[in-house]
Design a protein around this motif. Sequence first.
Motif, PDB file in Angstrom:
ATOM      1  N   GLU A  57     -63.922  -3.473 -13.916  1.00  0.00           N
ATOM      2  CA  GLU A  57     -62.878  -4.498 -13.810  1.00  0.00           C
ATOM      3  C   GLU A  57     -61.360  -3.842 -14.025  1.00  0.00           C
ATOM      4  O   GLU A  57     -60.662  -4.265 -12.712  1.00  0.00           O
ATOM      5  N   LYS A  58     -61.250  -2.991 -14.471  1.00  0.00           N
ATOM      6  CA  LYS A  58     -60.036  -2.258 -14.638  1.00  0.00           C
ATOM      7  C   LYS A  58     -59.549  -1.501 -13.332  1.00  0.00           C
ATOM      8  O   LYS A  58     -58.710  -1.807 -12.700  1.00  0.00           O
ATOM      9  N   GLN A  59     -60.684  -1.214 -12.504  1.00  0.00           N
ATOM     10  CA  GLN A  59     -60.563  -0.666 -11.124  1.00  0.00           C
ATOM     11  C   GLN A  59     -60.688  -1.735 -10.181  1.00  0.00           C
ATOM     12  O   GLN A  59     -60.641  -1.079  -9.071  1.00  0.00           O
ATOM     13  N   LYS A  60     -60.647  -2.787 -10.438  1.00  0.00           N
ATOM     14  CA  LYS A  60     -60.771  -4.080  -9.624  1.00  0.00           C
ATOM     15  C   LYS A  60     -61.970  -3.773  -8.614  1.00  0.00           C
ATOM     16  O   LYS A  60     -61.747  -3.982  -7.428  1.00  0.00           O
ATOM     17  N   LEU A  61     -63.118  -3.380  -9.153  1.00  0.00           N
ATOM     18  CA  LEU A  61     -64.057  -2.992  -8.223  1.00  0.00           C
ATOM     19  C   LEU A  61     -65.337  -4.261  -8.657  1.00  0.00           C
ATOM     20  O   LEU A  61     -66.402  -4.059  -8.153  1.00  0.00           O
ATOM     21  N   ILE A  62     -64.928  -5.058  -9.294  1.00  0.00           N
ATOM     22  CA  ILE A  62     -65.819  -6.393  -9.689  1.00  0.00           C
ATOM     23  C   ILE A  62     -65.250  -7.555  -8.767  1.00  0.00           C
ATOM     24  O   ILE A  62     -64.355  -7.926  -8.766  1.00  0.00           O
ATOM     25  N   ASP A  63     -66.054  -7.864  -7.775  1.00  0.00           N
ATOM     26  CA  ASP A  63     -65.937  -8.824  -7.051  1.00  0.00           C
ATOM     27  C   ASP A  63     -66.078 -10.408  -7.645  1.00  0.00           C
ATOM     28  O   ASP A  63     -65.272 -11.095  -7.565  1.00  0.00           O
ATOM     29  N   LYS A  64     -67.253 -10.578  -8.374  1.00  0.00           N
ATOM     30  CA  LYS A  64     -67.572 -11.509  -8.962  1.00  0.00           C
ATOM     31  C   LYS A  64     -68.790 -11.393 -10.058  1.00  0.00           C
ATOM     32  O   LYS A  64     -69.354 -10.244 -10.071  1.00  0.00           O
ATOM     33  N   PHE A  65     -69.013 -12.278 -10.872  1.00  0.00           N
ATOM     34  CA  PHE A  65     -70.431 -12.174 -11.714  1.00  0.00           C
ATOM     35  C   PHE A  65     -71.124 -13.669 -11.695  1.00  0.00           C
ATOM     36  O   PHE A  65     -70.005 -14.638 -11.849  1.00  0.00           O
ATOM     37  N   GLU A  66     -72.139 -13.887 -12.028  1.00  0.00           N
ATOM     38  CA  GLU A  66     -72.762 -14.985 -12.253  1.00  0.00           C
ATOM     39  C   GLU A  66     -73.988 -14.844 -13.050  1.00  0.00           C
ATOM     40  O   GLU A  66     -74.659 -13.883 -13.151  1.00  0.00           O
ATOM     41  N   ASP A  67     -74.366 -15.993 -13.852  1.00  0.00           N
ATOM     42  CA  ASP A  67     -75.436 -16.116 -14.664  1.00  0.00           C
ATOM     43  C   ASP A  67     -76.805 -15.939 -13.839  1.00  0.00           C
ATOM     44  O   ASP A  67     -76.846 -16.523 -12.795  1.00  0.00           O
ATOM     45  N   ILE A  68     -77.705 -15.441 -14.371  1.00  0.00           N
ATOM     46  CA  ILE A  68     -79.009 -15.321 -13.673  1.00  0.00           C
ATOM     47  C   ILE A  68     -80.178 -15.285 -14.768  1.00  0.00           C
ATOM     48  O   ILE A  68     -79.911 -14.736 -15.723  1.00  0.00           O
ATOM     49  N   LYS A  69     -81.168 -16.036 -14.287  1.00  0.00           N
ATOM     50  CA  LYS A  69     -82.510 -15.978 -14.974  1.00  0.00           C
ATOM     51  C   LYS A  69     -83.452 -15.217 -14.236  1.00  0.00           C
ATOM     52  O   LYS A  69     -83.526 -15.230 -13.048  1.00  0.00           O
ATOM     53  N   HIS A  70     -84.065 -13.791 -15.029  1.00  0.00           N
ATOM     54  CA  HIS A  70     -84.946 -13.228 -14.284  1.00  0.00           C
ATOM     55  C   HIS A  70     -85.903 -12.664 -15.220  1.00  0.00           C
ATOM     56  O   HIS A  70     -85.972 -12.823 -16.466  1.00  0.00           O
ATOM     57  N   THR A  71     -87.099 -12.059 -14.973  1.00  0.00           N
ATOM     58  CA  THR A  71     -88.192 -11.511 -15.738  1.00  0.00           C
ATOM     59  C   THR A  71     -87.735  -9.787 -15.892  1.00  0.00           C
ATOM     60  O   THR A  71     -87.520  -9.279 -14.954  1.00  0.00           O
ATOM     61  N   VAL A  72     -87.940  -9.512 -16.951  1.00  0.00           N
ATOM     62  CA  VAL A  72     -87.723  -7.987 -17.302  1.00  0.00           C
ATOM     63  C   VAL A  72     -88.997  -7.486 -17.829  1.00  0.00           C
ATOM     64  O   VAL A  72     -90.023  -8.079 -18.479  1.00  0.00           O
ATOM     65  N   PRO A  73     -89.363  -6.164 -17.810  1.00  0.00           N
ATOM     66  CA  PRO A  73     -90.577  -5.623 -18.367  1.00  0.00           C
ATOM     67  C   PRO A  73     -90.754  -5.165 -19.696  1.00  0.00           C
ATOM     68  O   PRO A  73     -89.698  -4.743 -20.112  1.00  0.00           O
TER      69      PRO A  73
END
Length: 557
Positions: free
Chosen positions: A174-190
Amino acid sequence: KTYFNKGLLYKGPYIVQWCPKCNTAIEDVEVEYEEREDKLYYVKYLLNDKGLKTNANSFITVATVRLETMFSDVAIAVNPKDKKYKDLIGKSVIVPFINRKVPIITDNSVDIKFGSGALKIDPAHSLEDWRIGNKNHLEVISVINKDGRLNENAGMFKGLKAYDAREQIFKELEKQKLIDKFEDIKHTVPVCERCKSQTEILISQEWFVKVEELAKGAISVINRDEIKFLPKNYKKILVEWLKEIHDWCISRNLWWGHRIPVWYKKSDKFDNENIRISLDSPGPGWVQDEQVLDTWFSSGLWPISTLGWGDESQSGKSKWKALQKYFPWDFEITAPEIKYLWIARMIMLSKYFMDDIPFKTMFFHGMLRDLEGRKFSKSLGNGIDPVDLVNQWGVDAVRMALYTYSIPGRDGRVSKQLLDERCKNFRNFGTKLKNIAKFVLELKPLETSRQRLLTRKKGDQWIMAELKKTTKKVTKNLDNLELHLAIDEIYNFVWHKFADKYIEQSKSQRVKAQPTLEHVLKQVLILLHPFMPFLTEELYQQFKVKRKSIMLEDFPQ
């Protein structure tokens, strides 16, 4: 040893599922998956093209949950059909923080609709990326150690646990302004099936079995229908898995199990001259491998190893007698959850070593789960103790209640209340049988008809015909392992045809009906014995003409 001599066994770096908490490699099929909520980050990877001006088109946006693995990125992949990236294919981008130049490549497996449609490729920490990396001859760079912490390739984030590093990396991006956006997501993890902690995909030095040849042999016998699968759809399920199988990791860093019978000579050089396959030490200067074998490796050999195969202590043909007599056996039963872990491997290994199938019929039964579809477990506290059910309703009633859920391959959802209702129903059914036996045997008339069964009256002929129909249906249900249908047939016959109709009708002609009553009751008890063994044996012993046990009777035809 046979594997090693035939070149099917090797030790080397390969991608594996790794549990940082258990500190061991585990097989893909030993991994469980949990649904979790995370953030999907859209990260800008700056294009490395001097001819481009710095504007909205000077970067490619990559969507990822795992920011911590970006230090192992060696490429960005896009789908060749994705038109928005057609002018970027072949160009390169700069990985944030480490300034590594990586190419933009194409692969048909990239999902255009997910995220930005661009996928960062880190072959050291993703099975799919490993495949894409091998296909494109990409470098493999590890960033996560076996303890689950980032290594020196992560630069300023070295030493942080992978999940903890994610938030720190996000703040820096974020400091380097390299985050365009983010969003919540539900997914499966092993997660590890033992400790339930999240697993990592890593490159590890392990022992592997080359399975391509073994899998082809298993596929051939399955496709030739040499094994009968119940339900039938498991034939296709196993074949599809065997077609996609990769080399089998058989080494584990555990304290229990069969220790790998490999000995190393004290040398820096690892080759066939410096290792021995032996149960005992080859002599001074040899050190045994400290890892143990995957439990499913020995389990896969179970059909033949338990019958003497491979036992060099036995001499002559005597060691094969048990194998020749019992292998392959007729019937195998298990839950679907270990169809890959155990069943597929028994088929592979038996075909390879014996050129035969391990069993003729494979039955996959369902599992009982709670009303939410979850497995019973101590941690969830959702289990139902069968001992409590037995103490309340009797073992035969509990057995019958459980059989109602025995639809091949289908799980059942239960609660204590539902099981109590079914157990109560079959407890009452047992009481009905006792009352029938009391009427037929204890309250039998002093005078008994000598009339033969074949010359019975119309009512007798009807119940005998119904008994024959029921016997035929029950036998068919048993052959198809449809136990739930078999008990339904017996239940309906006993309660609604034998008790409600024939016995009521026989009361007006009791003496003449007595031989038929006794014959039908005995046949019913024999039919029912596999399901209610204790009650049927008890009632059977009340007959004057009988064998030592009901189990010695011929099954009705």
